[in-house]
Design a protein around this motif. Structure first.
Motif, PDB file in Angstrom:
ATOM      1  N   GLU A 194      19.014  -6.845 -30.121  1.00  0.00           N
ATOM      2  CA  GLU A 194      17.924  -5.865 -30.013  1.00  0.00           C
ATOM      3  C   GLU A 194      17.991  -5.058 -28.722  1.00  0.00           C
ATOM      4  OE1 GLU A 194      13.281  -6.330 -28.826  1.00  0.00           O
ATOM      5  OE2 GLU A 194      13.995  -7.652 -30.431  1.00  0.00           O
ATOM      6  N   VAL A 195      18.342  -5.715 -27.608  1.00  0.00           N
ATOM      7  CA  VAL A 195      18.341  -5.027 -26.300  1.00  0.00           C
ATOM      8  C   VAL A 195      19.719  -4.521 -25.901  1.00  0.00           C
ATOM      9  CG1 VAL A 195      16.360  -6.404 -25.560  1.00  0.00           C
ATOM     10  CG2 VAL A 195      18.687  -7.115 -24.894  1.00  0.00           C
ATOM     11  N   GLY A 196      20.701  -4.666 -26.791  1.00  0.00           N
ATOM     12  CA  GLY A 196      22.008  -4.085 -26.529  1.00  0.00           C
ATOM     13  C   GLY A 196      22.916  -4.894 -25.626  1.00  0.00           C
ATOM     14  N   VAL A 197      22.793  -6.225 -25.650  1.00  0.00           N
ATOM     15  CA  VAL A 197      23.725  -7.073 -24.899  1.00  0.00           C
ATOM     16  C   VAL A 197      25.145  -6.867 -25.425  1.00  0.00           C
ATOM     17  CG1 VAL A 197      24.415  -9.476 -24.531  1.00  0.00           C
ATOM     18  CG2 VAL A 197      22.022  -8.808 -24.254  1.00  0.00           C
ATOM     19  N   GLU A 198      26.127  -6.770 -24.510  1.00  0.00           N
ATOM     20  CA  GLU A 198      27.508  -6.490 -24.904  1.00  0.00           C
ATOM     21  C   GLU A 198      28.339  -7.746 -25.140  1.00  0.00           C
ATOM     22  OE1 GLU A 198      29.677  -3.836 -22.470  1.00  0.00           O
ATOM     23  OE2 GLU A 198      28.177  -2.238 -22.555  1.00  0.00           O
ATOM     24  N   LEU A 199      27.973  -8.841 -24.492  1.00  0.00           N
ATOM     25  CA  LEU A 199      28.802 -10.047 -24.537  1.00  0.00           C
ATOM     26  C   LEU A 199      27.907 -11.259 -24.343  1.00  0.00           C
ATOM     27  CD1 LEU A 199      32.047 -10.700 -24.368  1.00  0.00           C
ATOM     28  CD2 LEU A 199      31.500 -11.274 -22.006  1.00  0.00           C
ATOM     29  N   ILE A 200      28.138 -12.301 -25.139  1.00  0.00           N
ATOM     30  CA  ILE A 200      27.401 -13.551 -25.002  1.00  0.00           C
ATOM     31  C   ILE A 200      28.406 -14.648 -24.669  1.00  0.00           C
ATOM     32  CG2 ILE A 200      25.965 -15.272 -26.152  1.00  0.00           C
ATOM     33  CD1 ILE A 200      24.876 -13.042 -27.921  1.00  0.00           C
ATOM     34  N   GLU A 201      28.228 -15.249 -23.516  1.00  0.00           N
ATOM     35  CA  GLU A 201      29.161 -16.261 -23.045  1.00  0.00           C
ATOM     36  C   GLU A 201      28.660 -17.664 -23.375  1.00  0.00           C
ATOM     37  OE1 GLU A 201      31.222 -17.403 -18.745  1.00  0.00           O
ATOM     38  OE2 GLU A 201      30.071 -15.554 -18.965  1.00  0.00           O
ATOM     39  N   GLN A 202      29.505 -18.432 -24.044  1.00  0.00           N
ATOM     40  CA  GLN A 202      29.302 -19.840 -24.371  1.00  0.00           C
ATOM     41  C   GLN A 202      27.872 -20.169 -24.792  1.00  0.00           C
ATOM     42  OE1 GLN A 202      32.245 -21.723 -24.180  1.00  0.00           O
ATOM     43  NE2 GLN A 202      31.125 -23.135 -25.486  1.00  0.00           N
ATOM     44  N   PRO A 203      27.424 -19.659 -25.942  1.00  0.00           N
ATOM     45  CA  PRO A 203      26.062 -19.961 -26.379  1.00  0.00           C
ATOM     46  C   PRO A 203      25.866 -21.424 -26.773  1.00  0.00           C
ATOM     47  CG  PRO A 203      27.254 -18.761 -28.084  1.00  0.00           C
ATOM     48  CD  PRO A 203      28.120 -18.743 -26.858  1.00  0.00           C
ATOM     49  N   LEU A 204      26.871 -22.026 -27.404  1.00  0.00           N
ATOM     50  CA  LEU A 204      26.748 -23.396 -27.912  1.00  0.00           C
ATOM     51  C   LEU A 204      27.592 -24.361 -27.074  1.00  0.00           C
ATOM     52  CD1 LEU A 204      27.135 -22.670 -31.730  1.00  0.00           C
ATOM     53  CD2 LEU A 204      25.002 -23.133 -30.492  1.00  0.00           C
ATOM     54  N   PRO A 205      27.235 -25.645 -27.065  1.00  0.00           N
ATOM     55  CA  PRO A 205      28.076 -26.624 -26.381  1.00  0.00           C
ATOM     56  C   PRO A 205      29.504 -26.602 -26.934  1.00  0.00           C
ATOM     57  CG  PRO A 205      25.961 -27.598 -26.970  1.00  0.00           C
ATOM     58  CD  PRO A 205      26.021 -26.251 -27.644  1.00  0.00           C
ATOM     59  N   ALA A 206      30.466 -26.833 -26.066  1.00  0.00           N
ATOM     60  CA  ALA A 206      31.862 -26.797 -26.497  1.00  0.00           C
ATOM     61  C   ALA A 206      32.124 -27.763 -27.646  1.00  0.00           C
ATOM     62  CB  ALA A 206      32.774 -27.121 -25.308  1.00  0.00           C
ATOM     63  N   LYS A 207      31.438 -28.909 -27.628  1.00  0.00           N
ATOM     64  CA  LYS A 207      31.658 -29.904 -28.678  1.00  0.00           C
ATOM     65  C   LYS A 207      31.025 -29.486 -30.000  1.00  0.00           C
ATOM     66  CE  LYS A 207      27.591 -32.607 -27.318  1.00  0.00           C
ATOM     67  NZ  LYS A 207      27.106 -33.916 -26.807  1.00  0.00           N
ATOM     68  N   SER A 208      30.157 -28.461 -29.978  1.00  0.00           N
ATOM     69  CA  SER A 208      29.465 -28.031 -31.198  1.00  0.00           C
ATOM     70  C   SER A 208      29.811 -26.608 -31.602  1.00  0.00           C
ATOM     71  CB  SER A 208      27.942 -28.130 -30.996  1.00  0.00           C
ATOM     72  OG  SER A 208      27.550 -29.410 -30.568  1.00  0.00           O
ATOM     73  N   ASP A 209      30.852 -26.035 -31.019  1.00  0.00           N
ATOM     74  CA  ASP A 209      31.087 -24.613 -31.262  1.00  0.00           C
ATOM     75  C   ASP A 209      31.789 -24.314 -32.579  1.00  0.00           C
ATOM     76  OD1 ASP A 209      33.680 -25.358 -30.697  1.00  0.00           O
ATOM     77  OD2 ASP A 209      33.965 -23.934 -29.047  1.00  0.00           O
ATOM     78  N   ASP A 210      32.092 -25.342 -33.368  1.00  0.00           N
ATOM     79  CA  ASP A 210      32.653 -25.080 -34.698  1.00  0.00           C
ATOM     80  C   ASP A 210      31.682 -24.281 -35.558  1.00  0.00           C
ATOM     81  OD1 ASP A 210      35.050 -26.311 -34.203  1.00  0.00           O
ATOM     82  OD2 ASP A 210      34.485 -28.237 -35.103  1.00  0.00           O
ATOM     83  N   LEU A 211      30.396 -24.332 -35.222  1.00  0.00           N
ATOM     84  CA  LEU A 211      29.401 -23.568 -35.969  1.00  0.00           C
ATOM     85  C   LEU A 211      29.666 -22.070 -35.895  1.00  0.00           C
ATOM     86  CD1 LEU A 211      26.167 -25.475 -34.830  1.00  0.00           C
ATOM     87  CD2 LEU A 211      27.298 -25.627 -37.051  1.00  0.00           C
ATOM     88  N   LEU A 212      30.388 -21.648 -34.865  1.00  0.00           N
ATOM     89  CA  LEU A 212      30.672 -20.224 -34.708  1.00  0.00           C
ATOM     90  C   LEU A 212      31.712 -19.721 -35.702  1.00  0.00           C
ATOM     91  CD1 LEU A 212      30.828 -20.013 -30.806  1.00  0.00           C
ATOM     92  CD2 LEU A 212      28.932 -19.317 -32.290  1.00  0.00           C
TER      93      LEU A 212
END
Length: 327
Positions: A194-212
């Motif tokens: 919504e606010v125009g963020v360009e990049l999101i760094e490491q939103p999920l824990p590394a052990k759970s990032d398969d969801l991505l």
């Protein structure tokens, strides 16, 4: 050959403190390695990171273990086999780059085949806090072209909207430091879009990032903790569109340059990031910053006082290091 090696732990106060999702710090604690050959010396700085089991003590011990090899002229290539990736190897590797450059009467950039270095624009970090407090901090930095916003999980939608309202013109990137989960992921992601963020760094824990893997993100997602020390890029491309290269994780400039090349070949966007250290830690990373899509080397700007001589900053413009500092 009888080179001399010194190892020193140093501490630098952080102006106003520094807070991310999992910790708060008041001082940047670093280790500096100096390798001397006759009248010529090279220096390197690292920042031990508890997230990877590092401390001032463990890093100093690792460096002490290879000191006999360094005294007899251990090369940067041999160092990659003698030490594991991590902060300790970074300090040693950067010291060897500096020593080699000064011994040859050249710049480290020339030795790396990069030629003349140019100024780069660095992000400026806004620590995590309440939305109102983050808005106040952001208002002071709103003139800067690129802001990096630290987030913490639930409530990040309010935090990022508050930051955007205080800096309507700045480019925004955010770093969740593994703090999101399924309870807040969709809400926070929507607010960032919504606010125009360009990049999101490491939103999920590394052990759970398969969801991505199954998520079609409207914003580029960048791997940081998922690109852990000694780990290559394998398995990241279906989850991330960018990687954050940090010298302390790569284990030095030598490996970081290789990682940069591999990331480009795999069609990743690249951020050159840092732990919270002084200009001596940032200086080698400026070489990676020459071609990075995002530069996040604002560590010295967050300190009450940097070391001297330090890097030159003109607001968010970061100039290449002078030889008296490094390289």
């Amino acid at each position: 050959m009888n080179q001399r090696v010194s190892i020193e732990a140093e501490s630098f106060e952080i102006a106003g403190g520094f807070k991310i999702s999992r910790e708060t710090r008041t001082h940047a604690k670093v280790v500096v390695v100096t390798i001397s050959d006759g009248p010529v010396s090279g220096r390197g700085e690292c920042v031990p990171y508890p997230r990877y089991g590092e401390s001032l003590e463990t890093v100093q011990t690792q460096i002490e273990e290879v000191t006999p090899l360094l005294k007899t002229g251990l090369s940067r290539e041999a160092l990659l086999e003698a030490m594991p990736a991590g902060a300790a190897r970074n300090a040693v590797d950067c010291a060897l780059w500096d020593l080699e450059a000064k011994r040859a009467g050249k710049t480290a950039s020339d030795l790396a085949g990069l030629g003349t270095l140019h100024p780069v624009t660095t992000a400026f970090t806004i620590s995590v806090d309440t939305p109102d407090a983050m808005a106040r901090k952001t208002a002071v930095a709103a003139h800067r072209p690129l802001l990096k916003v630290k987030l913490a999980g639930p409530g990040d939608d309010e935090r990022i909207r508050a930051v955007r309202s205080a800096a309507p013109s700045a480019k925004l990137i955010v770093d969740a430091n593994e703090a999101w989960d399924e309870s807040c992921f969709d809400t926070n992601m929507a607010a960032c879009a919504e606010v125009g963020v360009e990049l999101i760094e490491q939103p999920l824990p590394a052990k759970s990032d398969d969801l991505l893997s199954a998520f079609q993100s409207p914003i580029t997602i960048c791997a940081d903790e998922s690109l852990s020390p000694g780990k290559g890029l394998d398995g990241l491309r279906d989850k991330y569109g960018a990687v954050n290269i940090k010298l302390d994780k790569a284990g030095g400039l030598t490996e970081a340059l290789r990682l940069l090349d591999a990331a480009r070949k795999a069609d990743f966007k690249v951020m050159i990031g840092c732990m919270l250290g002084t200009s001596l830690a940032m200086a080698p990373a400026v070489l990676i910053g020459q071609t990075a899509d995002y530069v996040d080397l604002d560590g010295p700007l967050l300190l009450s006082q940097d070391r001297s001589p330090g890097l030159r900053f003109d607001d968010s413009t970061l100039y290449p290091p002078e030889p008296a500092l490094w390289g």
